[in-house]
Every structure is written in C-alpha cells, then in structure tokens.
Design a protein around this motif. Structure first.
Motif, short mmCIF file in Angstrom:
data_model
loop_
_atom_site.label_atom_id
_atom_site.label_comp_id
_atom_site.label_asym_id
_atom_site.label_seq_id
_atom_site.Cartn_x
_atom_site.Cartn_y
_atom_site.Cartn_z
N ILE A 1 43.08 36.56 44.72
CA ILE A 1 41.67 36.00 44.49
C ILE A 1 41.24 35.33 43.38
N SER A 2 42.44 34.54 43.47
CA SER A 2 41.86 33.69 42.21
C SER A 2 41.27 32.83 42.21
N PRO A 3 41.69 32.00 43.23
CA PRO A 3 40.78 31.27 43.93
C PRO A 3 39.25 31.18 43.84
N VAL A 4 38.95 32.48 44.23
CA VAL A 4 37.39 33.08 44.28
C VAL A 4 36.81 33.12 42.28
N ALA A 5 38.16 34.57 42.04
CA ALA A 5 37.29 34.42 40.36
C ALA A 5 37.36 32.59 39.47
N ASP A 6 37.96 32.10 40.12
CA ASP A 6 37.65 30.69 39.71
C ASP A 6 36.47 30.37 39.43
#
Length: 123
Positions: free
Chosen positions: A68-73
C-alpha cells in the motif's frame, strides 16, 4: 460505543477483501464516522486518495498482493493521518511507516475506535 467528540469525521477505507471492507465500514458507522470513499485495489485507491476529502484513512497493507506504500505516500503528502490494518503484524508494515498505528486483523470495534481516536488526536 461512540466516538467521543470526533463523530462525523470521514474515513477513506482501502481493503481488497469485500466482506472485510463491508464489516469495517459498518463498524465505522457504528462508531459515528462516515465512510468518504472505499477502494479495493491500488489504482482505485490512488485515484480516490488524490481526489477525495477525508479526515483519516484505514489502509490494508497488502492489497491484492501489492504493498500500500504509494497510497500512503499520497495521504501523507495531504497531511492526513492514517492507520494500517494488517494480518502480518508490525513487521509486515512498509519500513518507512513502521511508526504509524496498525490494527492487527481481525480487530474488534473497541480497538478500532481507540486507534482512530488516537490517530485523529495526533497520538
């Protein structure tokens, strides 16, 4: 159980398992929050994270095998708090976000409420 002083806040929910997403949405409503948007895959989550107004996000760590990192960014850049939901424990969180609150699946209504309140209060 109701959200003390935080009722009416909106939540962006990302979860790939439809039944879990429905259950969490029901829990959020029971706690007095409204669901601003829901996503079941990373591309939809990216689009909604950029275009939807919300007070807090709850992010499944592993969405259809993708982290999920890109969304969290995107959410972090907006300055919104977010909580991870994971079945993998804190070691399953993206490394750069291991300081963020996480709910261990399956979680109960009370744990969800306390975690949301802490995140919205900045704790």
């Amino acid at each position: 159980m109701t959200a003390t002083g935080l009722s009416g806040r909106s939540v962006f929910l990302v979860e790939d398992e439809v039944m879990i997403r429905m259950m969490v949405a029901d829990m959020l409503e029971e706690l007095g929050y409204k669901v601003a948007a829901e996503a079941g895959d990373i591309s939809e989550a990216m689009r909604l994270a950029q275009s939807t107004e919300f007070d807090l996000a709850i992010l499944d760590v592993n969405v259809n095998g993708r982290v999920i990192s890109p969304v969290a960014d995107v959410i972090m850049a907006k300055g919104c708090p977010f909580i991870f939901a994971t079945g993998y424990g804190s070691s399953g969180l993206p490394e750069q976000y291991r300081d963020r609150p996480a709910l261990q699946k399956p979680f109960q209504l009370e744990a969800l409420g306390k975690t949301i309140e802490a995140a919205l209060r900045g704790g």
